[in-house]
Design a protein around this motif. Structure first.
Motif, short mmCIF file in Angstrom:
data_model
loop_
_atom_site.label_atom_id
_atom_site.label_comp_id
_atom_site.label_asym_id
_atom_site.label_seq_id
_atom_site.Cartn_x
_atom_site.Cartn_y
_atom_site.Cartn_z
N VAL A 139 0.91 -1.15 0.10
CA VAL A 139 0.22 0.02 -0.08
C VAL A 139 0.80 1.03 -0.10
CG1 VAL A 139 -1.99 1.33 1.07
CG2 VAL A 139 -1.83 -1.15 1.17
N ASP A 140 0.40 2.20 -0.65
CA ASP A 140 1.36 3.38 -0.95
C ASP A 140 1.23 4.40 0.28
OD1 ASP A 140 2.70 2.87 -3.44
OD2 ASP A 140 0.69 3.24 -4.24
N CYS A 141 0.00 4.59 0.68
CA CYS A 141 -0.29 5.71 1.88
C CYS A 141 -1.46 5.12 2.58
CB CYS A 141 -0.15 7.06 1.42
SG CYS A 141 -1.31 7.34 0.22
N ALA A 142 -1.39 5.62 3.98
CA ALA A 142 -2.81 5.28 4.62
C ALA A 142 -3.10 6.49 5.47
CB ALA A 142 -2.58 4.34 5.83
N ILE A 143 -4.48 6.77 5.55
CA ILE A 143 -5.06 7.89 6.43
C ILE A 143 -5.47 7.31 7.37
CG2 ILE A 143 -6.88 9.88 5.99
CD1 ILE A 143 -7.07 9.48 3.05
N ARG A 144 -5.05 7.80 8.70
CA ARG A 144 -5.15 7.37 9.96
C ARG A 144 -5.23 8.61 10.67
NH1 ARG A 144 -0.21 3.15 10.14
NH2 ARG A 144 -1.04 1.48 8.87
N GLY A 145 -6.27 8.53 11.83
CA GLY A 145 -6.57 9.38 12.99
C GLY A 145 -5.75 9.31 14.15
N GLY A 146 -5.79 10.41 14.88
CA GLY A 146 -5.36 10.14 16.09
C GLY A 146 -3.85 10.73 16.34
N ARG A 147 -3.08 10.52 17.44
CA ARG A 147 -1.73 10.78 17.65
C ARG A 147 -0.96 9.81 17.12
NH1 ARG A 147 1.80 10.12 22.09
NH2 ARG A 147 -0.10 8.88 23.15
N MET A 148 -0.02 10.28 16.32
CA MET A 148 1.01 9.34 15.57
C MET A 148 2.11 8.77 16.49
SD MET A 148 0.16 8.67 12.37
CE MET A 148 -1.56 8.52 13.13
N THR A 149 2.24 7.58 16.79
CA THR A 149 3.02 6.93 17.56
C THR A 149 3.94 6.03 16.95
OG1 THR A 149 1.46 5.38 18.50
CG2 THR A 149 1.73 7.48 19.92
N ASP A 150 3.53 5.50 15.61
CA ASP A 150 4.36 4.72 14.82
C ASP A 150 5.40 5.36 14.33
OD1 ASP A 150 4.97 2.65 13.31
OD2 ASP A 150 2.95 2.17 12.28
N GLU A 151 6.55 4.68 14.58
CA GLU A 151 7.86 5.39 14.19
C GLU A 151 8.44 4.70 13.10
OE1 GLU A 151 10.58 5.15 17.43
OE2 GLU A 151 9.67 6.84 18.61
N THR A 152 7.55 3.69 12.39
CA THR A 152 7.83 3.06 11.31
C THR A 152 7.37 3.60 9.99
OG1 THR A 152 6.05 1.52 11.18
CG2 THR A 152 7.82 0.83 12.61
N VAL A 153 6.73 4.67 10.04
CA VAL A 153 6.19 5.29 8.96
C VAL A 153 6.24 6.86 9.16
CG1 VAL A 153 4.34 3.62 8.71
CG2 VAL A 153 3.84 5.64 10.18
N VAL A 154 6.26 7.59 7.94
CA VAL A 154 6.55 9.04 7.99
C VAL A 154 4.82 9.52 8.06
CG1 VAL A 154 7.07 11.06 6.72
CG2 VAL A 154 8.51 8.84 6.62
N ALA A 155 4.71 10.62 8.91
CA ALA A 155 3.18 10.89 8.94
C ALA A 155 3.17 12.43 8.43
CB ALA A 155 2.86 10.85 10.34
N ARG A 156 2.15 12.94 7.74
CA ARG A 156 2.06 14.21 7.64
C ARG A 156 0.77 14.77 7.84
NH1 ARG A 156 2.10 16.84 1.06
NH2 ARG A 156 0.92 18.78 1.75
N LEU A 157 0.50 15.70 8.61
CA LEU A 157 -0.68 16.16 9.29
C LEU A 157 -1.65 16.59 7.83
CD1 LEU A 157 -2.85 16.69 11.69
CD2 LEU A 157 -1.56 18.86 11.72
N LEU A 158 -2.86 16.17 7.77
CA LEU A 158 -3.69 16.59 6.91
C LEU A 158 -4.63 17.78 7.32
CD1 LEU A 158 -4.70 13.29 5.16
CD2 LEU A 158 -3.08 15.14 4.12
N GLY A 159 -5.23 17.42 8.56
CA GLY A 159 -6.10 18.44 9.07
C GLY A 159 -6.71 18.09 10.28
#
Length: 299
Positions: A139-159
């Motif tokens: 999977v290329d990307c995922a949309i996820r909610g909540g505080r990001m604690t997963d250090e295995t992915v790069v996260a960009r805040l959408l809104g």
């Protein structure tokens, strides 16, 4: 032997842990992937993988080879993308995983405009509330909610998504309108929301002037999916707490009524995440930029 293709096949086996999943992600027969890896091992004179009927394991030599070649392949793809992107429209498949309410209320309604803008892109949506392994499932990307604690992915805040607490008019006619969270807990029914991953009930949250409440009221029904939460509220089964982008049309039509408007939870962060070591092609970049535009409109 096509060495570059063999390296890519080997990398996908490492990342997915399976020849079958690697073949599916590369749109190749499993026998072709196996042959490419065999030829690569013969070319190198080392064993990269150990295979049994149940599992595939990476040897120490295979792990070292993957670490070095994955970086080189990614750099080559970056060069190709930068040159191609200078004069070509982005093309190819973008694979995205996201929850059902985000899909039905935010992404799908806006998607026609994106596809009109980028006709060479095909979007594959995996609509699920489960936690998807992006690398293993290609999977290329995922949309996820909540505080990001997963250090295995790069996260960009959408809104930031705002919440509403609401109920059907028929329910309020029967039970009255709650005056505060304590009243809601004492004499009302909540539609409980359970985590799709852990089955744990996620408490309803309320905040006003620094005062915070989390409560789990008596529930005649519990759900683990946001569209089911909405349906339960519309059916008069109890008070629901859901995102504004989900319930807004029903508040506008009168099918739902907001309660405790002065006790709203803090806004909920929504991120797009992607693997840090996965090449991000031009098609994925423009899709993520478009997501940011759409989610900036959420309130």
């Amino acid at each position: 032997m096509n060495q570059l293709l063999a390296i890519r096949a080997f990398a996908r086996v490492v990342e997915t842990g399976s020849f079958t999943r690697a073949a599916d992600s590369l749109h190749m027969p499993k026998t072709s992937v196996s042959k490419l890896v065999d030829e690569l091992e013969t070319h190198l004179g080392v064993k990269l993988l150990t295979r049994t009927t149940r599992r595939v394991a990476v040897t120490s030599e295979g792990s070292m080879y993957y670490g070095q070649t994955e970086r080189l392949v990614r750099e080559l793809e970056d060069i190709d993308t930068s040159l191609a992107g200078s004069h070509k429209q982005p093309q190819g498949i973008v694979r995205v995983t996201l929850g059902s309410s985000l899909a039905s209320c935010v992404v799908l309604p806006a998607l026609p405009a994106f596809l009109d803008r980028h006709p060479g892109i095909q979007v594959e949506l995996d609509v699920t509330d489960r936690h998807v392994d992006l690398v293993a499932e290609n999977v290329d990307c995922a949309i996820r909610g909540g505080r990001m604690t997963d250090e295995t992915v790069v996260a960009r805040l959408l809104g930031m998504a705002s919440w509403r607490t609401c109920a059907a008019p028929g329910y309020l006619a029967r039970f009255g309108e709650p005056t505060d969270p304590a009243d809601l807990q004492a004499r009302h029914r909540l539609v409980n929301y359970q985590s799709a991953r852990t089955s744990r009930v996620l408490p309803a949250s309320f905040e006003q002037s620094g005062a915070r409440f989390k409560l789990e009221g008596p529930a005649s029904v519990s759900v683990n999916e946001s569209n089911a939460n909405l349906a339960a509220g519309l059916a008069g089964l109890g008070v629901i707490q859901n995102f504004n982008y989900v319930v807004r049309p029903y508040l506008d039509s009168g099918a739902l009524v907001e309660v405790l408007p002065d006790w709203r939870p803090p806004p909920y962060p929504i991120h797009v995440v992607y693997p840090p070591n996965r090449h991000m092609g031009h098609r994925i970049r423009v899709f993520i930029d478009w997501l940011a535009e759409e989610f900036a409109r959420l309130a």
